[in-house]
Design a protein around this motif. Structure first.
Motif, short mmCIF file in Angstrom:
data_model
loop_
_atom_site.label_atom_id
_atom_site.label_comp_id
_atom_site.label_asym_id
_atom_site.label_seq_id
_atom_site.Cartn_x
_atom_site.Cartn_y
_atom_site.Cartn_z
N VAL A 58 -8.41 -16.06 -1.32
CA VAL A 58 -7.17 -15.30 -1.40
C VAL A 58 -7.15 -14.33 -0.22
N VAL A 59 -5.99 -14.16 0.41
CA VAL A 59 -5.85 -13.17 1.48
C VAL A 59 -4.74 -12.20 1.12
N GLY A 60 -4.81 -11.01 1.67
CA GLY A 60 -3.79 -10.02 1.37
C GLY A 60 -3.97 -8.75 2.16
N VAL A 61 -3.49 -7.67 1.57
CA VAL A 61 -3.44 -6.38 2.25
C VAL A 61 -3.81 -5.29 1.24
N GLY A 62 -4.44 -4.25 1.73
CA GLY A 62 -4.70 -3.06 0.92
C GLY A 62 -4.23 -1.82 1.64
N THR A 63 -3.97 -0.77 0.89
CA THR A 63 -3.63 0.51 1.50
C THR A 63 -4.89 1.37 1.55
N GLN A 117 -3.52 7.54 11.83
CA GLN A 117 -4.43 7.05 10.80
C GLN A 117 -4.08 5.64 10.34
N GLN A 118 -5.11 4.89 10.02
CA GLN A 118 -4.92 3.56 9.46
C GLN A 118 -4.28 3.67 8.08
N THR A 119 -3.26 2.85 7.84
CA THR A 119 -2.59 2.81 6.55
C THR A 119 -2.86 1.51 5.81
N TYR A 120 -2.82 0.37 6.53
CA TYR A 120 -2.97 -0.94 5.89
C TYR A 120 -4.18 -1.68 6.45
N VAL A 121 -4.92 -2.33 5.57
CA VAL A 121 -6.12 -3.07 5.95
C VAL A 121 -5.99 -4.52 5.52
N ASP A 153 -3.65 -3.57 9.87
CA ASP A 153 -3.97 -4.99 9.89
C ASP A 153 -3.42 -5.68 8.63
N TYR A 154 -2.98 -6.94 8.80
CA TYR A 154 -2.35 -7.66 7.70
C TYR A 154 -2.76 -9.13 7.70
N PHE A 155 -3.14 -9.66 6.54
CA PHE A 155 -3.24 -11.10 6.31
C PHE A 155 -1.99 -11.53 5.55
N TRP A 573 6.69 -6.97 0.45
CA TRP A 573 7.96 -7.39 1.04
C TRP A 573 8.27 -6.68 2.34
N PHE A 574 7.75 -5.48 2.52
CA PHE A 574 8.04 -4.81 3.79
C PHE A 574 7.37 -5.54 4.95
N VAL A 575 6.23 -6.18 4.68
CA VAL A 575 5.44 -6.76 5.75
C VAL A 575 6.18 -7.87 6.47
#
Length: 583
Positions: A58-63, A117-121, A153-155, A573-575
């Motif tokens: 599974v791939v995704g994004v975290g804050t 600052q980094q927001t999304y990983v 960064d985003y998957f 959805w914003f991505v």
């Protein structure tokens, strides 16, 4: 396109073994995909391999949890975040001498500044175990041996060969130079690019190689990103393809009129300081068996500009299937009968330029049903396509004095194809459609509360089966005791497994990791978003839940928090957004 098969092994097996079986308690079992060892405020699952892959991914994004300073950066406060416009308020070197601010500002300090600052990983979850972070284009800062922590960064997609795609930004750094007018040393905080697509082969080494999806036009940095990848190795996304008229003049003016270094002007022009820089086009990258790029294709726009027109055009591809179709959105005319470049909006687009049925870019939106509005630049989007050539998406329609988002599907293979709205929970319920599998099952989110006027309506994830015309609120399909409120469904695979986002309550911990209690002795909690997997129960049925909310029965679940859920959903959805820096 999510190319997934029947539930036979690894991922389904992982779900089955992870949950306590209760054959008829619900339609779906729930498994939470826990945060990484670094910890994230919220997590979102955006794609997965099928069960017939060697191992489930599974791939995704975290804050990211915001980093705070240790006191040396803020003149005595215990914790703070610095903004780039208030550096003068802080004693960066701890000696009380504000005149040394510029001299003592170092790259590692940028990770504490709110502007950088980094927001999304980007995150990967192998076999439904713990998430792991993947640093895409971030680099190690030699000053402290740690990642700079100023990238996002985003998957977005992964295929059955465990090849994942997404995009990330370059890290910020301090560039020092001598001011040509004052001859004083000064600095600019810059980065090499704002968005660069990448390919990543999921393996044992989380720091494995990233393969760059280079933009077609990359002078000054360029822009690229990938949202989807097929098993045949076609990555779909966007790329800068040429300059907007006037961009080179802006760059020259920055160098010769403002007397700034070329590298600073590169950054300013690429990041929209002087207006739009690049035309962005829906784009495909063909990869070989080693995930190397062997062919590229720009999918164009439905509008052609004269060379002297200073106007940016944007198109994007969000998904592609095995039959030669890609889907997404593009700038297009509001009135196709009387086209005007001053009246453009974002409309759904189907790209056929690499299919055997190449007829160009299909513009499928009925302007009378879905007129342009002042609420959003987006009128419609195509978000996914399956191997049956059925496209899904959403469009904005005026209903009961308000603009509402409505989900739709479009069958390319039909004798008379048209956008057909999915059935709504109620007429003015806003809905999006995010994913469709090869069994014509659609998932997304919808408003389930018929609240009037401008009152915020809560949303739930749903499943819609086009073949049976069956609509399911996913919160009604899980056990009543599950501590989750499913607020969006992002992916449905061919075996019926759904990746979704749910809100739940999490304890607030002190510095020792212990729960904090209020004056009444009750544990203090906060609402967080968590990625979950929903696995169909063979022979399952609806659980019988007691109504927790008499005003809106059968929908209120434990773990729901009115209003807060909307603050937790900037990602899924914003991505997949319209990529432009200055509009």
């Amino acid at each position: 396109m999510k190319q997934l098969r029947r539930c036979v092994t690894p991922l389904c097996a992982a779900v089955l073994s992870a949950m306590t079986l209760n054959a008829n308690a619900a339609l779906y079992r729930v498994i939470e995909l826990t945060v990484s060892e670094d910890g994230e405020n919220n997590t979102y699952a955006l794609d997965a391999t099928s069960p017939n892959a060697d191992e489930g991914v599974v791939v995704g994004v975290g804050t990211a949890i915001t980093e705070t300073s240790d006191g040396d950066l803020d003149g005595g406060d215990d914790e703070t975040n610095l903004a780039s416009d208030n550096l003068g308020e802080y004693d960066l070197n701890g000696d009380g001498d504000d005149e040394d601010l510029v001299d003592d500002l170092e790259d590692w300090m940028l990770r504490y500044m709110s502007d950088y600052q980094q927001t999304y990983v980007a995150m990967v979850n192998d076999s439904l175990m713990e998430w792991e972070r993947v640093n895409v284009w971030d680099t190690i800062n030699p000053e402290d041996g740690e990642y700079r922590g100023t990238t996002n960064d985003y998957f977005f997609g992964v295929n059955d060969k465990r090849v994942a795609v997404g995009y990330g930004s370059a890290p910020y750094y301090i560039f020092r130079y001598e001011d040509e007018d004052t001859h004083d040393e000064t600095y600019s905080i810059i980065r090499d690019f704002a968005s660069r697509g990448f390919v990543y082969e999921v393996g044992d080494d989380v720091d494995g190689e990233r393969i760059e999806l280079t933009p077609e036009e990359y002078e000054y940095g360029g822009l690229s990103g990938a949202y989807d990848i097929s098993d045949s190795g076609i990555a779909a996304g966007y790329s800068s393809v040429r300059f907007v008229e006037g961009a080179h003049d802006n760059h020259d003016s920055c160098i010769y009129d403002e007397n700034l270094p070329e590298i600073v002007c590169d950054y300013r022009v690429a990041n929209g300081y002087y207006g739009d820089t690049y035309h962005i086009e829906a784009y495909l990258w063909q990869l070989d068996s080693n995930a190397n790029v062997i062919q590229t294709r720009a999918l164009g726009h439905p509008i052609e500009l004269d060379d002297d027109v200073e106007l940016q055009l944007v198109s994007q591809a969000f998904a592609a299937n095995d039959n030669g179709y890609a889907v997404g959105s593009s700038d297009n005319y509001i009135d196709t009968e009387n086209p005007s470049l001053y009246n453009l909006r974002e409309y759904a687009a189907i790209y056929t330029q690499y299919s055997k049925n190449d007829i160009g870019i299909l513009d499928i939106t009925d302007r009378n049903m879905y007129p342009a509005n002042t609420v959003s630049e987006t009128v419609s989007r195509a978000t996914d396509i399956n191997n049956n050539n059925i496209v899904i998406g959403y469009a904005i329609r005026y209903i009961n004095t308000s603009w509402r988002t409505k989900a739709w599907y479009y069958d390319i293979s039909s004798n008379s194809p048209e956008m057909i709205e999915l059935p709504s929970f109620f007429e003015s319920s806003s809905m999006t459609a995010k994913s469709i599998n090869d069994y014509d099952m659609v998932v997304g989110e919808f408003e389930w509360e018929p609240r009037p006027g401008g009152v915020t309506r809560r949303r739930h994830g749903y499943l819609y089966d086009m073949r049976s015309d069956n609509f399911v609120d996913l919160n009604d399909a899980i056990e009543c005791t599950d501590q989750f409120d499913i607020v969006e469904a992002n992916v449905i695979r061919n075996d019926g497994v759904i990746l979704a986002t749910a809100t739940t309550q999490q304890s607030i911990l002190d510095e020792n990791g212990d729960p904090i209690f209020d004056s009444n002795g009750d544990e203090i909690t906060t609402t967080v978003a968590r990625a979950i997997a929903l696995e169909p129960i063979d022979g399952g049925d609806y659980d019988s839940c007691s109504d927790a909310d008499e005003a809106f029965p059968d929908n209120e679940r434990e773990g729901a928090s009115f209003g807060l859920w909307s603050l937790l959903l900037p990602v899924a959805w914003f991505v997949r957004r319209r990529y432009t820096l200055s509009r």
